[in-house]
Design a protein around this motif. Structure first.
Motif, PDB file in Angstrom:
ATOM      1  N   ILE A  28     -70.641 -29.230   4.152  1.00 45.89           N
ATOM      2  CA  ILE A  28     -70.254 -29.182   5.254  1.00 45.89           C
ATOM      3  C   ILE A  28     -69.813 -30.486   5.925  1.00 45.89           C
ATOM      4  CG2 ILE A  28     -71.079 -28.494   7.777  1.00 45.89           C
ATOM      5  CD1 ILE A  28     -72.536 -26.246   6.304  1.00 45.89           C
ATOM      6  N   ALA A  29     -70.751 -31.486   5.711  1.00 47.95           N
ATOM      7  CA  ALA A  29     -70.632 -32.751   6.344  1.00 47.95           C
ATOM      8  C   ALA A  29     -69.604 -33.732   5.605  1.00 47.95           C
ATOM      9  CB  ALA A  29     -71.751 -33.622   6.694  1.00 47.95           C
ATOM     10  N   HIS A  30     -69.554 -33.584   4.291  1.00 49.24           N
ATOM     11  CA  HIS A  30     -68.766 -34.621   3.510  1.00 49.24           C
ATOM     12  C   HIS A  30     -67.583 -34.036   2.514  1.00 49.24           C
ATOM     13  CE1 HIS A  30     -71.692 -37.390   4.539  1.00 49.24           C
ATOM     14  NE2 HIS A  30     -72.464 -36.582   4.459  1.00 49.24           N
ATOM     15  N   GLY A  31     -68.046 -33.021   1.843  1.00 52.28           N
ATOM     16  CA  GLY A  31     -66.921 -32.340   0.995  1.00 52.28           C
ATOM     17  C   GLY A  31     -65.870 -31.531   1.886  1.00 52.28           C
ATOM     18  N   TRP A  32     -66.074 -30.562   2.723  1.00 50.99           N
ATOM     19  CA  TRP A  32     -65.107 -29.999   3.288  1.00 50.99           C
ATOM     20  C   TRP A  32     -64.202 -30.721   4.214  1.00 50.99           C
ATOM     21  CZ3 TRP A  32     -62.383 -25.975   3.541  1.00 50.99           C
ATOM     22  CH2 TRP A  32     -61.598 -25.578   4.376  1.00 50.99           C
ATOM     23  N   PRO A  33     -64.765 -31.706   4.962  1.00 46.13           N
ATOM     24  CA  PRO A  33     -63.847 -32.547   5.728  1.00 46.13           C
ATOM     25  C   PRO A  33     -62.958 -33.439   4.763  1.00 46.13           C
ATOM     26  CG  PRO A  33     -65.887 -32.961   6.734  1.00 46.13           C
ATOM     27  CD  PRO A  33     -66.070 -32.122   5.343  1.00 46.13           C
ATOM     28  N   LYS A  34     -63.531 -33.849   3.681  1.00 47.37           N
ATOM     29  CA  LYS A  34     -62.543 -34.689   2.812  1.00 47.37           C
ATOM     30  C   LYS A  34     -61.306 -33.791   1.974  1.00 47.37           C
ATOM     31  CE  LYS A  34     -65.518 -38.253   1.117  1.00 47.37           C
ATOM     32  NZ  LYS A  34     -66.926 -37.878   1.664  1.00 47.37           N
ATOM     33  N   LEU A  35     -61.721 -32.359   1.842  1.00 48.63           N
ATOM     34  CA  LEU A  35     -60.906 -31.451   1.206  1.00 48.63           C
ATOM     35  C   LEU A  35     -59.860 -31.175   2.323  1.00 48.63           C
ATOM     36  CD1 LEU A  35     -59.987 -29.576  -1.154  1.00 48.63           C
ATOM     37  CD2 LEU A  35     -61.643 -27.847  -0.162  1.00 48.63           C
ATOM     38  N   GLN A  36     -60.254 -30.787   3.597  1.00 45.42           N
ATOM     39  CA  GLN A  36     -59.327 -30.484   4.651  1.00 45.42           C
ATOM     40  C   GLN A  36     -58.525 -31.382   5.020  1.00 45.42           C
ATOM     41  OE1 GLN A  36     -61.540 -29.520   8.172  1.00 45.42           O
ATOM     42  NE2 GLN A  36     -60.182 -27.783   8.647  1.00 45.42           N
ATOM     43  N   ASN A  37     -58.941 -32.506   4.832  1.00 44.97           N
ATOM     44  CA  ASN A  37     -57.946 -33.829   5.195  1.00 44.97           C
ATOM     45  C   ASN A  37     -57.553 -34.746   4.047  1.00 44.97           C
ATOM     46  OD1 ASN A  37     -58.238 -33.070   8.070  1.00 44.97           O
ATOM     47  ND2 ASN A  37     -60.280 -33.433   7.720  1.00 44.97           N
ATOM     48  N   PHE A  38     -57.591 -34.170   2.882  1.00 44.62           N
ATOM     49  CA  PHE A  38     -57.246 -34.839   1.662  1.00 44.62           C
ATOM     50  C   PHE A  38     -55.974 -36.181   1.885  1.00 44.62           C
ATOM     51  CE2 PHE A  38     -55.800 -35.989  -2.527  1.00 44.62           C
ATOM     52  CZ  PHE A  38     -57.110 -35.874  -3.323  1.00 44.62           C
ATOM     53  N   SER A  39     -55.056 -35.889   2.405  1.00 46.95           N
ATOM     54  CA  SER A  39     -53.872 -36.640   2.305  1.00 46.95           C
ATOM     55  C   SER A  39     -54.150 -37.624   3.292  1.00 46.95           C
ATOM     56  CB  SER A  39     -52.374 -36.136   2.822  1.00 46.95           C
ATOM     57  OG  SER A  39     -52.571 -35.589   4.153  1.00 46.95           O
ATOM     58  N   THR A  40     -54.808 -37.582   4.346  1.00 46.50           N
ATOM     59  CA  THR A  40     -55.284 -38.660   5.392  1.00 46.50           C
ATOM     60  C   THR A  40     -56.424 -39.437   4.887  1.00 46.50           C
ATOM     61  OG1 THR A  40     -54.720 -37.049   7.234  1.00 46.50           O
ATOM     62  CG2 THR A  40     -55.848 -39.138   7.939  1.00 46.50           C
ATOM     63  N   LEU A  57     -60.793 -39.710  -4.935  1.00 44.59           N
ATOM     64  CA  LEU A  57     -61.175 -38.843  -3.766  1.00 44.59           C
ATOM     65  C   LEU A  57     -61.187 -37.470  -4.516  1.00 44.59           C
ATOM     66  CD1 LEU A  57     -61.414 -37.906  -0.658  1.00 44.59           C
ATOM     67  CD2 LEU A  57     -58.949 -37.924  -0.632  1.00 44.59           C
ATOM     68  N   GLY A  58     -60.416 -37.212  -5.025  1.00 46.03           N
ATOM     69  CA  GLY A  58     -60.363 -35.773  -5.859  1.00 46.03           C
ATOM     70  C   GLY A  58     -61.730 -35.768  -6.502  1.00 46.03           C
ATOM     71  N   LEU A  59     -62.234 -36.722  -7.169  1.00 42.93           N
ATOM     72  CA  LEU A  59     -63.384 -36.573  -7.914  1.00 42.93           C
ATOM     73  C   LEU A  59     -64.689 -36.300  -6.829  1.00 42.93           C
ATOM     74  CD1 LEU A  59     -62.970 -39.365 -10.703  1.00 42.93           C
ATOM     75  CD2 LEU A  59     -62.920 -36.937 -10.952  1.00 42.93           C
ATOM     76  N   ALA A  60     -64.510 -37.150  -5.981  1.00 43.95           N
ATOM     77  CA  ALA A  60     -65.485 -37.174  -4.510  1.00 43.95           C
ATOM     78  C   ALA A  60     -65.553 -35.633  -3.968  1.00 43.95           C
ATOM     79  CB  ALA A  60     -65.229 -38.166  -3.676  1.00 43.95           C
ATOM     80  N   ALA A  63     -67.138 -33.219  -6.602  1.00 45.97           N
ATOM     81  CA  ALA A  63     -68.669 -33.174  -6.525  1.00 45.97           C
ATOM     82  C   ALA A  63     -69.184 -32.487  -5.043  1.00 45.97           C
ATOM     83  CB  ALA A  63     -68.972 -34.643  -6.770  1.00 45.97           C
ATOM     84  N   GLU A  64     -68.483 -33.253  -3.847  1.00 44.75           N
ATOM     85  CA  GLU A  64     -69.095 -33.023  -2.599  1.00 44.75           C
ATOM     86  C   GLU A  64     -68.817 -31.425  -2.127  1.00 44.75           C
ATOM     87  OE1 GLU A  64     -67.757 -36.193  -0.195  1.00 44.75           O
ATOM     88  OE2 GLU A  64     -69.073 -37.742  -1.289  1.00 44.75           O
ATOM     89  N   PHE A  65     -67.787 -30.849  -2.615  1.00 43.92           N
ATOM     90  CA  PHE A  65     -67.475 -29.551  -2.157  1.00 43.92           C
ATOM     91  C   PHE A  65     -67.868 -28.606  -3.275  1.00 43.92           C
ATOM     92  CE2 PHE A  65     -64.835 -26.076  -1.542  1.00 43.92           C
ATOM     93  CZ  PHE A  65     -64.867 -25.922  -0.203  1.00 43.92           C
ATOM     94  N   PHE A  66     -67.214 -28.535  -4.420  1.00 41.87           N
ATOM     95  CA  PHE A  66     -67.402 -27.557  -5.346  1.00 41.87           C
ATOM     96  C   PHE A  66     -68.764 -27.565  -5.875  1.00 41.87           C
ATOM     97  CE2 PHE A  66     -62.694 -28.250  -4.990  1.00 41.87           C
ATOM     98  CZ  PHE A  66     -62.610 -26.670  -4.812  1.00 41.87           C
TER      99      PHE A  66
END
Length: 153
Positions: A28-40, A57-60, A63-66
């Motif tokens: 919730i705090a790390h994976g989802w925000p990175k996935l949601q705002n990947f390009s930014t 970022l894709g690797l992060a 790990a952090e989401f999936f």
């Protein structure tokens, strides 16, 4: 297995709680925000080890989401934890040696403390395993049952 060597239900519940808490907060705090705002996020994400910032970022995100989802479910837990351990190790490294931050928090100064706490928790979980309240345990039990009771043709 003797009674003394059988893990208690309280141990399994503690492992479940740790998987949900640390997997859920990572998701919730790390994976989802990175996935949601990947390009930014990729514009500011560090490029490391000869890889582009988008690949890092894709690797992060992986790990952090999936892998966080897999951890919560207790499915291929040790694989998921290995990816989270690598990611948090890189997080600690980046904070300490690239951003020149301190390890522990002090007022007004960013640190590597959160990545370190996640890292240590994931190391403990990979050592202990997901517990009996996990999909890994269910799958293992079914495999053992199939092995002990093969269907006759």
């Amino acid at each position: 297995m003797s009674q003394e060597n059988t893990p208690k239900l309280s141990t399994d519940m503690a492992l479940l709680l740790a998987r949900i808490a640390f997997g859920g907060s990572m998701l919730i705090a790390h994976g989802w925000p990175k996935l949601q705002n990947f390009s930014t996020v990729s514009e500011k994400f560090p490029a490391l080890f000869g890889l582009s910032s988008s690949i890092c970022l894709g690797l992060a995100v992986f790990a952090e989401f999936f892998c966080a989802i897999l951890l919560i479910l207790g499915l291929v837990s040790r694989f998921a934890l290995s990816q989270l351990i690598i990611t948090m190790s890189v997080g600690v490294y980046v904070n300490l040696f690239i951003f020149q931050r301190q390890l522990f928090d002090s007022p007004g100064k960013p640190s590597a403390e959160l990545a370190f706490i996640y890292l240590m928790t994931y190391v403990v979980l990979i050592i202990l395993g997901p517990g009996r309240v996990s999909l890994d345990a269910v799958i293992s039990k079914k495999r053992a049952h199939k092995k002990d009771n093969p269907k006759k043709k």
